[in-house]
Design a protein around this motif. Structure first.
Motif, PDB file in Angstrom:
ATOM      1  N   ARG A   1       0.815  -1.217   0.000  1.00 12.56           N
ATOM      2  CA  ARG A   1       0.000   0.000   0.000  1.00 12.56           C
ATOM      3  C   ARG A   1       0.845   1.263   0.000  1.00 12.56           C
ATOM      4  NH1 ARG A   1      -2.988  -2.273   4.026  1.00 12.56           N
ATOM      5  NH2 ARG A   1      -2.432  -0.658   5.536  1.00 12.56           N
ATOM      6  N   PHE A   2       1.972   1.222   0.690  1.00 10.21           N
ATOM      7  CA  PHE A   2       2.821   2.415   0.784  1.00 10.21           C
ATOM      8  C   PHE A   2       3.999   2.361  -0.186  1.00 10.21           C
ATOM      9  CE2 PHE A   2       0.540   2.428   4.791  1.00 10.21           C
ATOM     10  CZ  PHE A   2       0.268   3.761   4.994  1.00 10.21           C
ATOM     11  N   HIS A   3       3.996   1.380  -1.100  1.00  5.61           N
ATOM     12  CA  HIS A   3       5.037   1.264  -2.140  1.00  5.61           C
ATOM     13  C   HIS A   3       6.445   1.280  -1.529  1.00  5.61           C
ATOM     14  CE1 HIS A   3       1.704   2.021  -4.895  1.00  5.61           C
ATOM     15  NE2 HIS A   3       1.435   3.145  -4.227  1.00  5.61           N
ATOM     16  N   LEU A   4       6.607   0.524  -0.454  1.00  2.00           N
ATOM     17  CA  LEU A   4       7.870   0.551   0.278  1.00  2.00           C
ATOM     18  C   LEU A   4       9.014  -0.057  -0.514  1.00  2.00           C
ATOM     19  CD1 LEU A   4       6.661  -0.347   3.899  1.00  2.00           C
ATOM     20  CD2 LEU A   4       7.160   1.906   2.931  1.00  2.00           C
ATOM     21  N   VAL A   5       8.733  -1.091  -1.307  1.00  2.00           N
ATOM     22  CA  VAL A   5       9.806  -1.725  -2.083  1.00  2.00           C
ATOM     23  C   VAL A   5      10.409  -0.725  -3.062  1.00  2.00           C
ATOM     24  CG1 VAL A   5      10.348  -3.522  -3.761  1.00  2.00           C
ATOM     25  CG2 VAL A   5       8.832  -4.032  -1.838  1.00  2.00           C
TER      26      VAL A   5
END
Length: 423
Positions: free
Chosen positions: A131-135
């Protein structure tokens, strides 16, 4: 202080000395409600049904009695003033609550890491990684990202990263995963970054991180500061938050708990509280011996307020070198009723210690370690490793917690100082 005084004066003005009797009636209602909750949790059949009824009808009956006598309004106003007093006292003391871990040991980072490594659990926190595009954000910051999939061993992945030259370790996941990697980082004296992508993330909360924006923690890589915090150990297992023993740990180890939490809890608690399955815990906290415990929470630094393992409150600091200990000892109806007195009842015990030894009547003890449930041989020695972990956090973050209790002597001193500044 005026609100606290008002909470006392309102019932006195409304009913005079009779207000003492109304206060006793309220305490009696709470005690009966506590008895009802105890019967509901500790018994089955008819007694459980009676307990459920009593836990509801006792406080309702007190409120009805207050209403019939014209005391409901003053009682509610007194309660509101008391809540206002407690809230104001905590707020007033916050600026002077004392230095937090970051204020004591925080120091600037001289250079950014050359080979940062981040482990991400894509399932943690209901999918916060996605959801937070951490990758994508971590890779853009120059990090090597490894996804936790297929039952891979977390500690082995972290050790492999160190072998391959990682100079910073980070985790985007829950506190249980954080603890496993934090142990490797502490062993190699590498900086560690917490990315709050789990469900509760108590460790991130007490570090002052923004749990609503996990990606903000990545700023620690380029605009970060470091602080030294403690790690807790239960036997050879590291915990960053707490290790829980007794009822909670035993209930959650039941295979049916994950799919039917309430039903499993109600089914297993009678045996754990009064039956053959009762854990019979004993603890030695430094020089203090405590027996007959149903539940025990050992935390990495003391919590300001601990209710249970799921809502343990917040820690004012993470570098005290002490363990917090919260014990629950309720073996019968009378002790359940005395719980309304709080810590003074003797049924809820709180203290701090450098080492805590937990024993049981069986050869093993179920333990919940930062939400991960294991079984350890008895006795379990819990200890603190002061300053063992280098944590890197963003320079700008919401802030570390302040005092959560209402310290009335300090509040009174502060109030008098405002009234009489020249004395």
């Amino acid at each position: 202080m005026l609100a606290l005084l008002g909470s006392i004066l309102v019932p006195l003005v409304a009913a005079g000395l009779r207000s003492v009797l109304w206060a006793l009636a309220g305490v009696a209602g709470l005690a009966l409600a506590a008895v009802g909750v105890w019967w509901t949790l500790a018994h089955t059949g008819v007694l459980r049904a009676l307990g459920a009824v009593l836990s509801v009808t006792a406080p309702v009956a007190v409120l009805a009695l207050y209403a019939a006598s014209g005391m409901l309004g003053p009682a509610l106003l007194s309660l509101a003033l008391w809540l206002l007093a407690v809230t104001a006292a905590r707020t007033a003391l916050s600026p002077g609550a004392g230095p937090t871990p970051s204020e004591q040991s925080e120091h600037a980072v001289s250079e950014a890491p050359h080979s940062p490594w981040i482990l991400m659990n894509p399932r943690s926190g209901g999918g916060k990684v996605g959801r937070f595009h951490l990758v994508e954000k971590a890779q853009a910051a120059g990090c090597r990202v490894v996804l936790l999939e297929g039952g891979r061993d977390v500690a082995d992945l972290a050790r492999q990263a160190v072998t391959e030259g990682a100079d910073l370790l980070a985790v985007a996941g829950g506190d249980g995963t954080q603890a496993l990697v934090a142990e490797i980082a502490a062993h190699h004296d590498l900086p560690f970054v917490v990315i709050p992508a789990g469900t509760r993330n108590h460790f991130a909360l007490d570090l002052g991180l923004d749990r609503n924006d996990p990606a903000a923690a990545l700023e620690a890589l380029t605009h970060g500061v470091e602080l030294r915090v403690d790690l807790g150990y239960a036997a050879d297992r590291v915990f960053v938050n707490n290790a829980s023993f007794g009822m909670y740990a035993s209930v959650v180890t039941d295979p049916a708990y994950r799919d039917a939490k309430t039903r499993t809890t109600l089914r297993t608690l009678p045996g754990l509280l009064t039956g053959e399955d009762a854990p019979g815990l004993r603890a030695r906290a430094d020089g203090t011996h405590i027996e007959g415990l149903q539940a025990l929470l050992v935390s990495n630094n003391p919590y300001g307020r601990a209710v249970d393992a799921a809502r343990p409150g917040r820690r004012e600091r993470l570098d005290s070198g002490l363990l917090g200990v919260v014990c629950v000892r309720v073996g019968n109806t009378a002790q359940a009723a005395r719980l309304v007195r709080g810590p003074r009842s003797g049924q809820l015990i709180r203290l701090n210690a450098g080492e805590v030894v937990v024993e049981s009547d069986t050869g093993t003890i179920p333990v919940g370690i930062d939400g991960e449930h294991v079984v350890l041989p008895s006795p379990v020695v819990c200890r603190s490793a002061p300053g063992a972990l280098r944590v890197r956090v963003p320079r700008r973050r919401p802030g570390t917690p302040r005092a959560t209790g209402a310290d009335w002597p300090r509040t009174a001193q502060l109030a008098l100082g405002r009234l009489f500044p020249h004395r």
